[in-house]
Scaffold this motif. Structure first.
Motif, PDB file in Angstrom:
ATOM      1  N   TYR A 179       0.851  -1.191   0.000  1.00  0.00           N
ATOM      2  CA  TYR A 179       0.000   0.000   0.000  1.00  0.00           C
ATOM      3  C   TYR A 179       0.885   1.238   0.000  1.00  0.00           C
ATOM      4  O   TYR A 179       1.699   1.418   0.905  1.00  0.00           O
ATOM      5  N   GLU A 180       0.745   2.035  -1.036  1.00  0.00           N
ATOM      6  CA  GLU A 180       1.561   3.239  -1.182  1.00  0.00           C
ATOM      7  C   GLU A 180       3.052   2.908  -0.990  1.00  0.00           C
ATOM      8  O   GLU A 180       3.754   3.569  -0.220  1.00  0.00           O
ATOM      9  N   GLU A 181       3.484   1.836  -1.669  1.00  0.00           N
ATOM     10  CA  GLU A 181       4.880   1.407  -1.713  1.00  0.00           C
ATOM     11  C   GLU A 181       5.391   0.791  -0.403  1.00  0.00           C
ATOM     12  O   GLU A 181       6.572   0.484  -0.276  1.00  0.00           O
ATOM     13  N   GLU A 182       4.506   0.563   0.560  1.00  0.00           N
ATOM     14  CA  GLU A 182       4.905  -0.091   1.814  1.00  0.00           C
ATOM     15  C   GLU A 182       4.312  -1.502   1.860  1.00  0.00           C
ATOM     16  O   GLU A 182       3.105  -1.683   1.665  1.00  0.00           O
ATOM     17  N   THR A 183       5.152  -2.509   2.107  1.00  0.00           N
ATOM     18  CA  THR A 183       4.668  -3.880   2.213  1.00  0.00           C
ATOM     19  C   THR A 183       3.851  -4.038   3.487  1.00  0.00           C
ATOM     20  O   THR A 183       4.322  -3.733   4.585  1.00  0.00           O
ATOM     21  N   ILE A 184       2.613  -4.529   3.329  1.00  0.00           N
ATOM     22  CA  ILE A 184       1.734  -4.668   4.491  1.00  0.00           C
ATOM     23  C   ILE A 184       1.452  -6.122   4.840  1.00  0.00           C
ATOM     24  O   ILE A 184       1.052  -6.422   5.957  1.00  0.00           O
ATOM     25  N   PHE A 185       1.644  -7.042   3.900  1.00  0.00           N
ATOM     26  CA  PHE A 185       1.576  -8.464   4.240  1.00  0.00           C
ATOM     27  C   PHE A 185       2.302  -9.285   3.186  1.00  0.00           C
ATOM     28  O   PHE A 185       2.411  -8.894   2.031  1.00  0.00           O
ATOM     29  N   ALA A 186       2.833 -10.431   3.611  1.00  0.00           N
ATOM     30  CA  ALA A 186       3.509 -11.359   2.714  1.00  0.00           C
ATOM     31  C   ALA A 186       3.284 -12.769   3.234  1.00  0.00           C
ATOM     32  O   ALA A 186       3.496 -13.034   4.421  1.00  0.00           O
ATOM     33  N   GLU A 187       2.843 -13.678   2.361  1.00  0.00           N
ATOM     34  CA  GLU A 187       2.523 -15.047   2.754  1.00  0.00           C
ATOM     35  C   GLU A 187       3.153 -16.054   1.791  1.00  0.00           C
ATOM     36  O   GLU A 187       2.512 -16.507   0.835  1.00  0.00           O
ATOM     37  N   PRO A 188       4.423 -16.420   1.996  1.00  0.00           N
ATOM     38  CA  PRO A 188       5.053 -17.432   1.128  1.00  0.00           C
ATOM     39  C   PRO A 188       4.348 -18.778   1.244  1.00  0.00           C
ATOM     40  O   PRO A 188       3.696 -19.075   2.254  1.00  0.00           O
ATOM     41  N   MET A 189       4.501 -19.606   0.220  1.00  0.00           N
ATOM     42  CA  MET A 189       3.940 -20.942   0.231  1.00  0.00           C
ATOM     43  C   MET A 189       4.760 -21.857   1.144  1.00  0.00           C
ATOM     44  O   MET A 189       5.939 -21.593   1.390  1.00  0.00           O
ATOM     45  N   HIS A 190       4.127 -22.934   1.633  1.00  0.00           N
ATOM     46  CA  HIS A 190       4.865 -23.925   2.406  1.00  0.00           C
ATOM     47  C   HIS A 190       5.835 -24.655   1.482  1.00  0.00           C
ATOM     48  O   HIS A 190       5.471 -25.068   0.376  1.00  0.00           O
ATOM     49  N   ALA A 191       7.060 -24.842   1.946  1.00  0.00           N
ATOM     50  CA  ALA A 191       8.096 -25.465   1.119  1.00  0.00           C
ATOM     51  C   ALA A 191       7.700 -26.875   0.671  1.00  0.00           C
ATOM     52  O   ALA A 191       8.009 -27.290  -0.447  1.00  0.00           O
ATOM     53  N   ASN A 192       6.975 -27.606   1.508  1.00  0.00           N
ATOM     54  CA  ASN A 192       6.566 -28.959   1.144  1.00  0.00           C
ATOM     55  C   ASN A 192       5.603 -28.963  -0.043  1.00  0.00           C
ATOM     56  O   ASN A 192       5.654 -29.857  -0.895  1.00  0.00           O
ATOM     57  N   ASP A 193       4.717 -27.972  -0.085  1.00  0.00           N
ATOM     58  CA  ASP A 193       3.783 -27.866  -1.212  1.00  0.00           C
ATOM     59  C   ASP A 193       4.527 -27.519  -2.487  1.00  0.00           C
ATOM     60  O   ASP A 193       4.226 -28.041  -3.564  1.00  0.00           O
ATOM     61  N   VAL A 194       5.488 -26.629  -2.376  1.00  0.00           N
ATOM     62  CA  VAL A 194       6.303 -26.256  -3.539  1.00  0.00           C
ATOM     63  C   VAL A 194       7.057 -27.473  -4.056  1.00  0.00           C
ATOM     64  O   VAL A 194       7.082 -27.744  -5.265  1.00  0.00           O
ATOM     65  N   LYS A 195       7.644 -28.229  -3.145  1.00  0.00           N
ATOM     66  CA  LYS A 195       8.426 -29.411  -3.549  1.00  0.00           C
ATOM     67  C   LYS A 195       7.536 -30.449  -4.237  1.00  0.00           C
ATOM     68  O   LYS A 195       7.939 -31.054  -5.236  1.00  0.00           O
ATOM     69  N   TYR A 196       6.329 -30.659  -3.723  1.00  0.00           N
ATOM     70  CA  TYR A 196       5.422 -31.633  -4.332  1.00  0.00           C
ATOM     71  C   TYR A 196       5.104 -31.238  -5.776  1.00  0.00           C
ATOM     72  O   TYR A 196       5.158 -32.068  -6.691  1.00  0.00           O
ATOM     73  N   ILE A 197       4.801 -29.969  -5.996  1.00  0.00           N
ATOM     74  CA  ILE A 197       4.468 -29.515  -7.345  1.00  0.00           C
ATOM     75  C   ILE A 197       5.681 -29.619  -8.261  1.00  0.00           C
ATOM     76  O   ILE A 197       5.567 -30.001  -9.431  1.00  0.00           O
ATOM     77  N   LEU A 198       6.853 -29.314  -7.735  1.00  0.00           N
ATOM     78  CA  LEU A 198       8.082 -29.477  -8.511  1.00  0.00           C
ATOM     79  C   LEU A 198       8.257 -30.926  -8.955  1.00  0.00           C
ATOM     80  O   LEU A 198       8.607 -31.198 -10.115  1.00  0.00           O
ATOM     81  N   ASP A 199       8.009 -31.857  -8.052  1.00  0.00           N
ATOM     82  CA  ASP A 199       8.193 -33.280  -8.359  1.00  0.00           C
ATOM     83  C   ASP A 199       7.205 -33.761  -9.423  1.00  0.00           C
ATOM     84  O   ASP A 199       7.580 -34.482 -10.362  1.00  0.00           O
ATOM     85  N   VAL A 200       5.930 -33.362  -9.294  1.00  0.00           N
ATOM     86  CA  VAL A 200       4.919 -33.784 -10.274  1.00  0.00           C
ATOM     87  C   VAL A 200       5.211 -33.158 -11.635  1.00  0.00           C
ATOM     88  O   VAL A 200       5.107 -33.816 -12.675  1.00  0.00           O
ATOM     89  N   ALA A 201       5.593 -31.903 -11.634  1.00  0.00           N
ATOM     90  CA  ALA A 201       5.899 -31.213 -12.895  1.00  0.00           C
ATOM     91  C   ALA A 201       7.054 -31.896 -13.615  1.00  0.00           C
ATOM     92  O   ALA A 201       7.008 -32.100 -14.839  1.00  0.00           O
ATOM     93  N   LYS A 202       8.070 -32.257 -12.872  1.00  0.00           N
ATOM     94  CA  LYS A 202       9.226 -32.933 -13.485  1.00  0.00           C
ATOM     95  C   LYS A 202       8.816 -34.266 -14.091  1.00  0.00           C
ATOM     96  O   LYS A 202       9.234 -34.615 -15.212  1.00  0.00           O
ATOM     97  N   LYS A 203       7.975 -34.998 -13.386  1.00  0.00           N
ATOM     98  CA  LYS A 203       7.534 -36.314 -13.854  1.00  0.00           C
ATOM     99  C   LYS A 203       6.775 -36.231 -15.175  1.00  0.00           C
ATOM    100  O   LYS A 203       6.888 -37.108 -16.038  1.00  0.00           O
TER     101      LYS A 203
END
Length: 261
Positions: free
Chosen positions: A73-97
């Motif tokens: 908001y007006e160039e100030e970060t007010i919230f940030a919610e990264p994904m869980h690393a396990n979810d990212v890894k699962y999608i990486l694995d399926v995509a590679k397959k």
């Protein structure tokens, strides 16, 4: 008439037309809202670091990006919610397959599993992604959002995602084989709720426009939710209003319907 105070706008298919331009009527509508002291926020699946130029062109400096994972908001970060690393890894694995390609977004870069694929090159060109690097495990804790680029043969069906995560088809011509990874508790709807609460603005005073299924939570929550005429067919039931196409003054006509223009 309600006292409208804030306007949330999706980008692709809502502000930007299929030929990647902005109608004069859209620019006029945004300018008029600012004159009426109505806040204007870009709410997009795109990474914010890639749309600052568009924001500057439209005189907008507030964003909800990565489908609700980061709010500025007006160039100030007010919230940030990264994904869980396990979810990212699962999608990486399926995509590679299945030989799918991934675009993973942090707050500064776009990380790709393949920079040489024609599918990837087309995607990068379509969405003007320039801050690109090959993905490294070192950034797995910093991923704010992901897009899966499938081969176009119902590739999304290979992903058995955890509860609270689903895929949303990209509603851009030629990009329907791509899917954004959406979290039920981290999406545009949750993002606008957070911003409204921070600013002390009632839900009824908010307006939102969108065209893709990643906009459904936002349009459902906003006081006045508008689905563009060119929206995904399943989106209309989630919006209070239906306006004209992005190529037919959709934003302008919607705001006119509310008596703001």
């Amino acid at each position: 008439m309600p006292n409208y105070k804030i306007l949330f706008l999706d980008i692709d298919g809502t502000i930007l037309t299929p030929d990647d331009t902005i109608e004069d009527s859209t620019k006029i509508a945004i300018s008029e809202m600012r004159k009426q002291d109505i806040e204007v926020v870009l709410a997009t699946g795109r990474p914010i670091h890639e749309i600052k130029g568009l924001g500057e062109e439209l005189n907008i400096s507030s964003y909800i990006g990565y489908n609700g994972a980061l709010g500025i908001y007006e160039e100030e970060t007010i919230f940030a919610e990264p994904m869980h690393a396990n979810d990212v890894k699962y999608i990486l694995d399926v995509a590679k397959k299945h030989n799918h390609k991934l675009v993973l977004y942090t707050n500064t870069k776009n990380y790709l599993t393949d920079l040489d694929s024609d599918l990837v090159k087309t995607f990068l060109q379509q969405f003007h992604l320039r801050q690109n690097e090959i993905f490294s495990e070192e950034v797995i804790e910093d991923i704010l959002g992901m897009t899966i680029i499938t081969t176009g043969n119902n590739g999304e069906e290979h992903y058995e995602l955890n509860d609270g995560i689903h895929l949303s088809q990209v509603n851009v011509e030629g990009m329907q084989h791509c899917y954004d990874v959406i979290r039920d508790k981290v999406n545009k709807g949750v993002g606008i709720q957070f911003l409204l609460k921070k600013l002390g603005i009632e839900r009824e005073s908010s307006i939102a426009f969108g065209d893709g299924m990643n906009d459904k939570e936002m349009l459902s929550f906003a006081g006045e939710g508008f689905a563009m005429g060119n929206a995904h067919p399943d989106l209309f039931k989630h919006a209070k209003h239906r306006t004209t196409d992005v190529t037919d003054s959709g934003i302008y006509n919607g705001l006119k319907k509310l008596g703001l223009l």
